[in-house]
Design a protein around this motif. Structure first.
Motif, PDB file in Angstrom:
ATOM      1  N   ILE A   1      -1.775  -8.737   6.288  1.00 18.56           N
ATOM      2  CA  ILE A   1      -1.992  -9.092   4.897  1.00 18.56           C
ATOM      3  C   ILE A   1      -0.617  -9.096   4.227  1.00 18.56           C
ATOM      4  CG2 ILE A   1      -4.271  -8.008   4.883  1.00 18.56           C
ATOM      5  CD1 ILE A   1      -2.968  -5.757   3.133  1.00 18.56           C
ATOM      6  N   SER A   2      -0.562  -9.589   2.997  1.00 16.10           N
ATOM      7  CA  SER A   2       0.671  -9.522   2.219  1.00 16.10           C
ATOM      8  C   SER A   2       0.459  -8.568   1.045  1.00 16.10           C
ATOM      9  CB  SER A   2       1.073 -10.903   1.701  1.00 16.10           C
ATOM     10  OG  SER A   2       1.356 -11.790   2.768  1.00 16.10           O
ATOM     11  N   VAL A   3       1.467  -7.758   0.747  1.00 17.85           N
ATOM     12  CA  VAL A   3       1.405  -6.828  -0.382  1.00 17.85           C
ATOM     13  C   VAL A   3       2.478  -7.230  -1.386  1.00 17.85           C
ATOM     14  CG1 VAL A   3       1.517  -4.428  -1.127  1.00 17.85           C
ATOM     15  CG2 VAL A   3       0.579  -4.986   1.130  1.00 17.85           C
ATOM     16  N   VAL A   4       2.047  -7.424  -2.639  1.00 22.58           N
ATOM     17  CA  VAL A   4       2.932  -7.916  -3.694  1.00 22.58           C
ATOM     18  C   VAL A   4       2.967  -6.894  -4.821  1.00 22.58           C
ATOM     19  CG1 VAL A   4       3.211  -9.699  -5.467  1.00 22.58           C
ATOM     20  CG2 VAL A   4       2.572 -10.345  -3.129  1.00 22.58           C
ATOM     21  N   SER A   5       4.143  -6.685  -5.416  1.00 18.98           N
ATOM     22  CA  SER A   5       4.293  -5.832  -6.584  1.00 18.98           C
ATOM     23  C   SER A   5       4.499  -6.717  -7.812  1.00 18.98           C
ATOM     24  CB  SER A   5       5.486  -4.894  -6.412  1.00 18.98           C
ATOM     25  OG  SER A   5       5.735  -4.169  -7.606  1.00 18.98           O
ATOM     26  N   VAL A   6       3.697  -6.453  -8.867  1.00 19.89           N
ATOM     27  CA  VAL A   6       3.804  -7.212 -10.114  1.00 19.89           C
ATOM     28  C   VAL A   6       4.153  -6.234 -11.243  1.00 19.89           C
ATOM     29  CG1 VAL A   6       2.666  -8.760 -11.744  1.00 19.89           C
ATOM     30  CG2 VAL A   6       2.067  -8.855  -9.307  1.00 19.89           C
ATOM     31  N   PRO A   7       5.399  -6.190 -11.705  1.00 20.20           N
ATOM     32  CA  PRO A   7       5.753  -5.298 -12.816  1.00 20.20           C
ATOM     33  C   PRO A   7       5.013  -5.726 -14.086  1.00 20.20           C
ATOM     34  CG  PRO A   7       7.722  -6.103 -11.678  1.00 20.20           C
ATOM     35  CD  PRO A   7       6.573  -6.922 -11.188  1.00 20.20           C
ATOM     36  N   LEU A   8       4.306  -4.816 -14.715  1.00 18.90           N
ATOM     37  CA  LEU A   8       3.530  -5.171 -15.894  1.00 18.90           C
ATOM     38  C   LEU A   8       4.415  -5.570 -17.064  1.00 18.90           C
ATOM     39  CD1 LEU A   8       0.713  -2.472 -15.729  1.00 18.90           C
ATOM     40  CD2 LEU A   8       0.488  -4.931 -15.314  1.00 18.90           C
ATOM     41  N   ASP A   9       5.625  -5.022 -17.137  1.00 23.07           N
ATOM     42  CA  ASP A   9       6.525  -5.360 -18.235  1.00 23.07           C
ATOM     43  C   ASP A   9       7.419  -6.550 -17.918  1.00 23.07           C
ATOM     44  OD1 ASP A   9       5.568  -3.193 -19.803  1.00 23.07           O
ATOM     45  OD2 ASP A   9       6.829  -1.826 -18.640  1.00 23.07           O
ATOM     46  N   ASP A  10       7.398  -7.014 -16.680  1.00 20.34           N
ATOM     47  CA  ASP A  10       8.194  -8.173 -16.273  1.00 20.34           C
ATOM     48  C   ASP A  10       7.502  -8.876 -15.112  1.00 20.34           C
ATOM     49  OD1 ASP A  10      10.182 -10.063 -15.847  1.00 20.34           O
ATOM     50  OD2 ASP A  10      11.410  -8.712 -14.617  1.00 20.34           O
ATOM     51  N   PRO A  11       6.330  -9.490 -15.374  1.00 21.87           N
ATOM     52  CA  PRO A  11       5.572 -10.092 -14.269  1.00 21.87           C
ATOM     53  C   PRO A  11       6.323 -11.205 -13.553  1.00 21.87           C
ATOM     54  CG  PRO A  11       4.646 -10.689 -16.414  1.00 21.87           C
ATOM     55  CD  PRO A  11       5.637  -9.611 -16.666  1.00 21.87           C
ATOM     56  N   ALA A  12       7.306 -11.809 -14.221  1.00 15.60           N
ATOM     57  CA  ALA A  12       8.100 -12.834 -13.546  1.00 15.60           C
ATOM     58  C   ALA A  12       8.937 -12.236 -12.421  1.00 15.60           C
ATOM     59  CB  ALA A  12       8.999 -13.544 -14.551  1.00 15.60           C
ATOM     60  N   GLY A  13       9.094 -10.897 -12.423  1.00 15.93           N
ATOM     61  CA  GLY A  13       9.834 -10.225 -11.361  1.00 15.93           C
ATOM     62  C   GLY A  13       8.979  -9.843 -10.174  1.00 15.93           C
ATOM     63  N   ALA A  14       7.769 -10.365 -10.074  1.00 12.58           N
ATOM     64  CA  ALA A  14       6.882 -10.050  -8.950  1.00 12.58           C
ATOM     65  C   ALA A  14       7.520 -10.459  -7.636  1.00 12.58           C
ATOM     66  CB  ALA A  14       5.544 -10.756  -9.127  1.00 12.58           C
ATOM     67  N   GLY A  15       7.267  -9.649  -6.593  1.00  7.70           N
ATOM     68  CA  GLY A  15       7.837  -9.974  -5.295  1.00  7.70           C
ATOM     69  C   GLY A  15       7.057  -9.357  -4.153  1.00  7.70           C
ATOM     70  N   LEU A  16       7.252  -9.899  -2.983  1.00 11.59           N
ATOM     71  CA  LEU A  16       6.622  -9.402  -1.759  1.00 11.59           C
ATOM     72  C   LEU A  16       7.291  -8.095  -1.355  1.00 11.59           C
ATOM     73  CD1 LEU A  16       4.576 -10.182   0.561  1.00 11.59           C
ATOM     74  CD2 LEU A  16       6.565 -11.117   1.756  1.00 11.59           C
ATOM     75  N   ILE A  17       6.474  -7.066  -1.083  1.00 13.88           N
ATOM     76  CA  ILE A  17       7.053  -5.783  -0.673  1.00 13.88           C
ATOM     77  C   ILE A  17       6.611  -5.350   0.717  1.00 13.88           C
ATOM     78  CG2 ILE A  17       7.394  -4.929  -3.009  1.00 13.88           C
ATOM     79  CD1 ILE A  17       4.831  -3.320  -2.749  1.00 13.88           C
ATOM     80  N   GLY A  18       5.749  -6.126   1.373  1.00 14.41           N
ATOM     81  CA  GLY A  18       5.347  -5.756   2.723  1.00 14.41           C
ATOM     82  C   GLY A  18       4.292  -6.679   3.290  1.00 14.41           C
ATOM     83  N   THR A  19       4.169  -6.672   4.623  1.00 11.92           N
ATOM     84  CA  THR A  19       3.123  -7.434   5.313  1.00 11.92           C
ATOM     85  C   THR A  19       2.518  -6.533   6.396  1.00 11.92           C
ATOM     86  OG1 THR A  19       4.809  -8.392   6.781  1.00 11.92           O
ATOM     87  CG2 THR A  19       4.140  -9.711   4.871  1.00 11.92           C
ATOM     88  N   PRO A  20       1.713  -5.553   6.007  1.00 16.27           N
ATOM     89  CA  PRO A  20       1.150  -4.612   6.980  1.00 16.27           C
ATOM     90  C   PRO A  20       0.294  -5.310   8.038  1.00 16.27           C
ATOM     91  CG  PRO A  20       0.836  -3.839   4.720  1.00 16.27           C
ATOM     92  CD  PRO A  20       1.315  -5.241   4.628  1.00 16.27           C
ATOM     93  N   ASN A  21       0.400  -4.803   9.240  1.00 12.20           N
ATOM     94  CA  ASN A  21      -0.390  -5.323  10.357  1.00 12.20           C
ATOM     95  C   ASN A  21      -1.819  -4.792  10.279  1.00 12.20           C
ATOM     96  OD1 ASN A  21      -1.483  -5.101  13.274  1.00 12.20           O
ATOM     97  ND2 ASN A  21       0.245  -6.508  13.451  1.00 12.20           N
ATOM     98  N   VAL A  22      -2.791  -5.663  10.563  1.00 14.09           N
ATOM     99  CA  VAL A  22      -4.196  -5.249  10.527  1.00 14.09           C
ATOM    100  C   VAL A  22      -4.832  -5.238  11.916  1.00 14.09           C
ATOM    101  CG1 VAL A  22      -4.601  -5.912   8.130  1.00 14.09           C
ATOM    102  CG2 VAL A  22      -4.913  -7.618   9.951  1.00 14.09           C
ATOM    103  N   GLY A  23      -4.022  -5.360  12.942  1.00 11.72           N
ATOM    104  CA  GLY A  23      -4.559  -5.241  14.302  1.00 11.72           C
ATOM    105  C   GLY A  23      -4.890  -6.568  14.936  1.00 11.72           C
ATOM    106  N   GLU A  24      -5.991  -6.609  15.689  1.00 10.45           N
ATOM    107  CA  GLU A  24      -6.307  -7.782  16.491  1.00 10.45           C
ATOM    108  C   GLU A  24      -6.935  -8.916  15.690  1.00 10.45           C
ATOM    109  OE1 GLU A  24      -8.759  -6.514  19.683  1.00 10.45           O
ATOM    110  OE2 GLU A  24      -7.307  -5.085  20.478  1.00 10.45           O
ATOM    111  N   THR A  25      -7.451  -8.638  14.510  1.00 11.03           N
ATOM    112  CA  THR A  25      -8.084  -9.684  13.720  1.00 11.03           C
ATOM    113  C   THR A  25      -7.030 -10.619  13.128  1.00 11.03           C
ATOM    114  OG1 THR A  25      -9.651 -10.094  11.919  1.00 11.03           O
ATOM    115  CG2 THR A  25      -8.090  -8.277  11.631  1.00 11.03           C
ATOM    116  N   ILE A  26      -7.414 -11.829  12.762  1.00 13.77           N
ATOM    117  CA  ILE A  26      -6.442 -12.836  12.312  1.00 13.77           C
ATOM    118  C   ILE A  26      -6.168 -12.752  10.806  1.00 13.77           C
ATOM    119  CG2 ILE A  26      -6.988 -14.452  14.152  1.00 13.77           C
ATOM    120  CD1 ILE A  26      -8.702 -16.019  12.131  1.00 13.77           C
ATOM    121  N   GLY A  27      -6.524 -11.647  10.194  1.00 13.61           N
ATOM    122  CA  GLY A  27      -6.314 -11.476   8.762  1.00 13.61           C
ATOM    123  C   GLY A  27      -7.560 -10.870   8.145  1.00 13.61           C
TER     124      GLY A  27
END
Length: 555
Positions: free
Chosen positions: A180-206
């Motif tokens: 999956i993808s994990v994104v951080s969205v700053p509430l006071d600066d949502p334009a600064g949102a960015g990807l902070i990780g892509t944790p593995n979920v195992g054998e499933t395709i997502g």
């Protein structure tokens, strides 16, 4: 008991009180989210016929009067799926088909999530478009208010056909996509949102859908070939602590928890809906149904019971889809679920080994373009503050028919409704602590949780509620002053005042008030709403309705 009014099939205790279709122009509804009196209705970007759906996006509806939902704004932009989450004036929108990043063209190479500012309902604007691998089929938010941000779990998987006409890519294919993808969205600066990780979920395709149960800091993830229990002690790095595999579940599609977080409901979208043979009441298998797991020990789920729609609907669109649990302070657990052409049903799963239907409603469509038995196709059905809202998907979007189902609103006559709790908001895949209630204790074994029994810092319900007071005005010209009183004002950071749905003022310093100029004599009812943001990041929505007599009296 069963009732049938014309071609509408329903139980006697469930009544349709409203329908909104914008004259047949609102087509192909998807998921929903609610903030106060605002409902957001997602819309697919789909179809090629003369009455195909418009570009994707969402409509904003005022549902303060559930019997008369009223559109107050919309966002349209190329991009499919349009799963929505909302926090204050920010909407997270899923885009799961390659398109242009800035909405300028239907085709392109960008897909992911859009973060949209809806503070001006008439002019919603994109503040950030963030690409994620395989796009975003759905999204779930985790409010990390202590750090003034939203953590967004972006759910996606390799899709073919209209979702991905270009085929597999290096970053989106069945052989490599295990995350999956994990994104951080700053509430006071949502334009600064960015990807902070892509944790593995195992054998499933997502994963398809994830529901966060905030009081226990756990999540239930429906990941297509399996469901999973996640430990969210570190919400930026979900940890898989259990996997649920069941041959009776064709596609692990959706999840929800009971009010105490000890039962997980898993929905099976048989055949991805597009290849479902339909619903056949009383057959031996449970494909396309609901599955109830005991997750008191999050690391060791146990199947307790199953449920399948008891009616027969021969249609390629009849299977369990999206659902939520009625928020209640009693021990009862009530589920509201959509079933596409099986429409909407209400279940009691207080005893998960014996779930029982309490109510159901299958509305008729204005037309039946492909000559199936019924065209009602509820994509999402949710309980929210005393009513059931069902957003409908048109089966035949290429039809020459101008009719569409749109949004239905229902009332239920049953004892459980008197025990239901009103909410300030609803993101169906985020279960927060009930207003004014403490968090529940942590799970037994297997999952390490933060301080069991105490809410996360800045969690909803952790601050005292403010109240509005209307101060009498003695000026000759008709004026009214609305002022925030009651809460220690040093804790207030901003107040947005709306009158009859229109934003009239945002105050960021004391005194927090707005002066209204009115024509005399006024015959209008004034519906005043103030959204208050406190220092800990939490918000409160305060409302007051003034009749013309009260307005003239100035109190």
């Amino acid at each position: 008991m069963q009732a049938s009014h014309g071609s509408e099939e329903h139980s006697e205790n469930m009544t349709r009180i409203a329908n909104y279709s914008d004259g047949g122009k609102y087509r192909v509804g998807t998921d929903m989210a609610f903030w106060g009196d605002l409902a957001l209705l997602g819309t697919l970007d789909q179809g090629t016929g003369p009455n195909a759906s418009p570009p994707g996006g969402f409509r904003m509806m005022d549902v303060s009067d559930a019997s008369a939902p009223r559109e107050v704004g919309r966002f349209t932009c190329w991009g499919d799926q349009s799963d929505v989450s909302v926090w204050e004036d920010l909407v997270v929108l899923s885009v799961d088909k390659p398109t242009s990043e800035d909405c300028s063209a239907q085709s392109g190479s960008w897909e992911g999530i859009r973060i949209i500012d809806i503070s001006d309902r008439s002019k919603p604007r994109i503040v950030k478009s963030l690409a994620t691998d395989c796009g975003s089929h759905t999204n779930t938010i985790y409010p990390d208010l202590a750090n003034r941000r939203l953590i967004v779990y972006v759910l996606s998987y390799p899709l073919a056909g209209r979702y991905n006409p270009a085929g597999a890519t290096a970053s989106c294919n069945a052989q490599r996509h295990r995350k999956i993808s994990v994104v951080s969205v700053p509430l006071d600066d949502p334009a600064g949102a960015g990807l902070i990780g892509t944790p593995n979920v195992g054998e499933t395709i997502g994963c398809h859908d994830v529901t966060v149960f905030l009081p226990r800091n756990v999540a239930g993830a429906a990941c297509l070939t399996e469901s999973q229990m996640w430990d969210l002690s570190d919400p930026t790095q979900p940890k898989v602590v259990a996997r649920i595999r069941n041959p009776q579940i064709n596609i692990h599609h959706s999840t929800i928890f009971s009010n105490d977080g000890r039962t997980l409901v898993v929905g099976d979208e048989l055949g991805g809906a597009a290849a479902s043979p339909g619903c056949f009441g009383g057959d031996a298998n449970e494909l396309g149904g609901l599955f109830f797991y005991d997750v008191a020990d999050a690391a060791a789920p146990r199947l307790r019971g199953t449920y399948k729609l008891p009616r027969t609907k021969v249609s390629e669109f009849c299977t369990a889809h999206l659902f939520n649990v009625v928020p209640m302070r009693s021990d009862s657990d009530i589920l509201v679920s959509s079933w596409y052409t099986g429409a909407t049903s209400v279940l009691d799963f207080t005893d998960p080994s014996k779930p029982a239907e309490l109510a159901h409603y299958i509305p008729s469509d204005p037309v039946s373009p492909d000559e199936q038995e019924t065209e009602a196709a509820a994509w999402a059905s949710y309980w929210y503050n005393g009513h059931v809202f069902a957003n409908n998907f048109d089966e035949d979007v290429n039809s020459v028919s101008t009719g569409s189902r749109g949004l239905d609103v229902f009332r239920i006559d049953h004892a459980f409704t008197r025990e239901a709790v009103r909410l300030d908001r609803l993101n169906p895949q985020l279960q927060e602590a009930l207003p004014g209630a403490p968090q529940q204790p942590g799970a037994a074994g297997g999952v390490q949780l933060p301080a069991a029994g105490s809410p996360p810092r800045g969690a909803p319900g952790s601050s005292r509620r403010a109240r509005l007071r209307l101060v009498r005005n003695r000026l000759r010209v008709g004026r009214l002053r609305i002022e925030l009183r009651g809460t220690p004002l040093k804790r207030v950071r901003a107040v947005a005042f709306r009158v009859n749905g229109r934003l009239v003022r945002i105050d960021r310093k004391r005194p927090f008030r707005v002066t209204l100029r009115l024509r005399a004599p006024t015959r209008r009812v004034l519906r005043i709403k103030a959204r208050v943001r406190l220092a800990d990041g939490s918000t409160r929505t305060l409302r007051r309705t003034l009749t013309p007599r009260q307005v003239r009296g100035g109190y």
